[in-house]
Design a protein around this motif. Structure first.
Motif, PDB file in Angstrom:
ATOM      1  N   LEU A 250      25.134   0.426  41.483  1.00 38.38           N
ATOM      2  CA  LEU A 250      25.611  -0.945  41.672  1.00 38.38           C
ATOM      3  C   LEU A 250      27.044  -0.927  42.200  1.00 38.38           C
ATOM      4  O   LEU A 250      27.897  -0.193  41.698  1.00 38.38           O
ATOM      5  CB  LEU A 250      25.561  -1.683  40.340  1.00 38.38           C
ATOM      6  N   MET A 251      27.306  -1.765  43.203  1.00 37.05           N
ATOM      7  CA  MET A 251      28.644  -1.758  43.800  1.00 37.05           C
ATOM      8  C   MET A 251      28.982  -3.116  44.387  1.00 37.05           C
ATOM      9  O   MET A 251      28.125  -3.989  44.557  1.00 37.05           O
ATOM     10  CB  MET A 251      28.757  -0.673  44.867  1.00 37.05           C
ATOM     11  N   TYR A 252      30.263  -3.277  44.660  1.00 38.47           N
ATOM     12  CA  TYR A 252      30.741  -4.401  45.460  1.00 38.47           C
ATOM     13  C   TYR A 252      30.720  -3.937  46.908  1.00 38.47           C
ATOM     14  O   TYR A 252      31.392  -2.965  47.274  1.00 38.47           O
ATOM     15  CB  TYR A 252      32.153  -4.803  45.040  1.00 38.47           C
ATOM     16  N   PHE A 253      29.935  -4.643  47.704  1.00 37.17           N
ATOM     17  CA  PHE A 253      29.771  -4.204  49.091  1.00 37.17           C
ATOM     18  C   PHE A 253      29.337  -5.411  49.912  1.00 37.17           C
ATOM     19  O   PHE A 253      29.531  -6.553  49.497  1.00 37.17           O
ATOM     20  CB  PHE A 253      28.739  -3.073  49.150  1.00 37.17           C
ATOM     21  N   ASP A 254      28.767  -5.172  51.064  1.00 33.00           N
ATOM     22  CA  ASP A 254      28.283  -6.253  51.919  1.00 33.00           C
ATOM     23  C   ASP A 254      26.835  -6.574  51.601  1.00 33.00           C
ATOM     24  O   ASP A 254      26.006  -5.658  51.457  1.00 33.00           O
ATOM     25  CB  ASP A 254      28.384  -5.849  53.392  1.00 33.00           C
ATOM     26  N   ALA A 255      26.514  -7.858  51.559  1.00 31.34           N
ATOM     27  CA  ALA A 255      25.132  -8.270  51.318  1.00 31.34           C
ATOM     28  C   ALA A 255      24.195  -7.714  52.386  1.00 31.34           C
ATOM     29  O   ALA A 255      23.005  -7.483  52.122  1.00 31.34           O
ATOM     30  CB  ALA A 255      25.035  -9.790  51.272  1.00 31.34           C
ATOM     31  N   GLU A 256      24.717  -7.472  53.582  1.00 28.64           N
ATOM     32  CA  GLU A 256      23.871  -6.933  54.655  1.00 28.64           C
ATOM     33  C   GLU A 256      23.315  -5.552  54.303  1.00 28.64           C
ATOM     34  O   GLU A 256      22.210  -5.203  54.738  1.00 28.64           O
ATOM     35  CB  GLU A 256      24.651  -6.869  55.981  1.00 28.64           C
ATOM     36  N   TRP A 257      24.077  -4.774  53.539  1.00 32.27           N
ATOM     37  CA  TRP A 257      23.562  -3.463  53.132  1.00 32.27           C
ATOM     38  C   TRP A 257      22.355  -3.645  52.204  1.00 32.27           C
ATOM     39  O   TRP A 257      21.340  -2.959  52.345  1.00 32.27           O
ATOM     40  CB  TRP A 257      24.646  -2.643  52.438  1.00 32.27           C
ATOM     41  N   GLU A 258      22.460  -4.581  51.280  1.00 33.62           N
ATOM     42  CA  GLU A 258      21.337  -4.876  50.385  1.00 33.62           C
ATOM     43  C   GLU A 258      20.122  -5.339  51.183  1.00 33.62           C
ATOM     44  O   GLU A 258      18.994  -4.891  50.940  1.00 33.62           O
ATOM     45  CB  GLU A 258      21.747  -5.967  49.396  1.00 33.62           C
ATOM     46  N   HIS A 259      20.359  -6.218  52.130  1.00 29.49           N
ATOM     47  CA  HIS A 259      19.234  -6.802  52.863  1.00 29.49           C
ATOM     48  C   HIS A 259      18.622  -5.823  53.853  1.00 29.49           C
ATOM     49  O   HIS A 259      17.407  -5.922  54.147  1.00 29.49           O
ATOM     50  CB  HIS A 259      19.651  -8.110  53.526  1.00 29.49           C
ATOM     51  N   ALA A 260      19.383  -4.877  54.359  1.00 31.01           N
ATOM     52  CA  ALA A 260      18.783  -3.829  55.182  1.00 31.01           C
ATOM     53  C   ALA A 260      17.752  -3.052  54.360  1.00 31.01           C
ATOM     54  O   ALA A 260      16.643  -2.754  54.833  1.00 31.01           O
ATOM     55  CB  ALA A 260      19.866  -2.887  55.715  1.00 31.01           C
ATOM     56  N   PHE A 261      18.108  -2.762  53.110  1.00 29.19           N
ATOM     57  CA  PHE A 261      17.195  -2.017  52.243  1.00 29.19           C
ATOM     58  C   PHE A 261      16.020  -2.896  51.818  1.00 29.19           C
ATOM     59  O   PHE A 261      14.865  -2.447  51.807  1.00 29.19           O
ATOM     60  CB  PHE A 261      17.953  -1.500  51.018  1.00 29.19           C
ATOM     61  N   LEU A 262      16.303  -4.149  51.460  1.00 32.30           N
ATOM     62  CA  LEU A 262      15.231  -5.063  51.054  1.00 32.30           C
ATOM     63  C   LEU A 262      14.207  -5.219  52.177  1.00 32.30           C
ATOM     64  O   LEU A 262      12.982  -5.188  51.937  1.00 32.30           O
ATOM     65  CB  LEU A 262      15.817  -6.434  50.707  1.00 32.30           C
ATOM     66  N   ARG A 263      14.683  -5.398  53.381  1.00 36.11           N
ATOM     67  CA  ARG A 263      13.784  -5.601  54.524  1.00 36.11           C
ATOM     68  C   ARG A 263      12.901  -4.377  54.738  1.00 36.11           C
ATOM     69  O   ARG A 263      11.698  -4.502  55.018  1.00 36.11           O
ATOM     70  CB  ARG A 263      14.597  -5.906  55.776  1.00 36.11           C
TER      71      ARG A 263
END
Length: 329
Positions: A250-263
């Protein structure tokens, strides 16, 4: 490399279970659950038929055989009790469901390793539900989307692992996008040394990464992300509510990194989690970087004694093809 890996036995885990769950119940059986590559995950069944889960962080349970990690590197090896408890505390404070922490033992008094006991959620994984009964997953997906919104609403002025930033520290690097680019360049070099198809386009991949990086606009605030949130990292409780696991990264980062993985991991079910306010330039960079990471990392793991090489090779092939698409355009 660890020469031999033997799962922990009932007798070895009994003192930890007794301390965590009380002396009036006896540990009956122990089962090491499949899938864990960084820690041992054991289901403990007691003599009253109740269950709990033990997490054990030790070199014998870690198939990555990684050197000591620098926690200030956002993408360093995310394993250990300190990372776990900090992440658990942050998610709990945000109202995000994760298996309840029943006991944490950093003393090595019961095992020669850090360990924790958490509740056992019997609803299976969201991945299993999506495969067997996709229509029944509508509610859990909606709840997961709400959890992602709550995580994104919590921001910090610095990026990095939650354990570092919440303690007042900061990560190495000048920005999320620079960290991602530099890591992706290293992943390209590492993968090229093991895979001829990457070696053949190494320079083109590097050029594409720099090109995508140059299009990203600066950003000053960062949100909470899981980092590897696939449906296999979501358990369901008795009420069908999602609960996040494997939370050490878990980290503070960009939501785009999360969504790249989710996608990538949710495939056609990603539509239930999609948000329309992402930075598409940042997302493109992160998608290529993610594919390169999921080539280099599994290839590294396959150098060792990981017990399920077939699925790991499948991850390599899928992500290699996706990465190569970026240099065919």
């Amino acid at each position: 490399m660890t020469p031999a890996r033997t799962p922990l036995t009932r007798d070895e885990l009994a003192p930890l279970a007794r301390e965590a769950l009380g002396p009036t119940r006896r540990l009956d059986t122990v089962t090491r659950l499949r899938g864990g590559s960084k820690k041992g995950v054991y289901r403990l069944t007691l003599d009253d038929a109740s269950t709990a889960i033990a997490y054990v962080w030790s070199p014998d349970e870690d198939y990555w055989d990684a050197p000591p990690a620098d926690p200030r590197d956002p993408f360093s090896h995310a394993s250990g009790l300190d990372l776990f408890t900090a992440s658990h505390d942050r998610l709990t404070a945000l109202g995000i469901r994760t298996p309840s922490l029943l006991f944490a033992d950093p003393t090595h008094r019961h095992l020669p390793a850090d360990a924790a006991i958490v509740e056992d959620l019997a609803g299976g994984t969201l991945e299993e539900l999506l495969r067997r009964h996709p229509h029944a997953a509508t509610g859990p997906l909606k709840d997961l989307a709400a959890d992602l919104t709550a995580m994104r609403a919590h921001t910090a002025p610095r990026f990095g692992k939650v354990a570092v930033v919440d303690d007042g520290g900061s990560a190495h690097g000048t920005s999320c996008e620079a960290v991602v680019r530099d890591r992706a360049l290293r992943d390209t070099e590492e993968a090229a040394a093991r895979e001829p198809r990457v070696a053949a386009v190494r320079d083109r991949l590097g050029h594409r990464l720099h090109e995508l990086f140059s299009a990203v606009r600066p950003r000053a605030r960062h949100t909470v992300v899981h980092g590897e949130l696939g449906p296999d990292h979501v358990l369901l409780d008795a009420d069908g509510r999602p609960a996040l696991i494997d939370i050490e990264g878990l980290m503070y980062f960009d939501a785009e990194w999360e969504h790249a993985f989710l996608r990538l991991r949710f495939g056609p079910h990603y539509e239930a989690l999609r948000t329309d306010d992402l930075d598409e330039d940042r997302l493109r960079l992160y998608c290529l970087a993610l594919h390169l990471s999921l080539v280099a990392g599994p290839l590294r793991l396959l150098d060792g004694d990981y017990p399920e090489p077939g699925p790991m090779r499948g991850i390599v092939e899928h992500n290699l093809e996706r990465a190569l698409e970026f240099v065919r355009r």
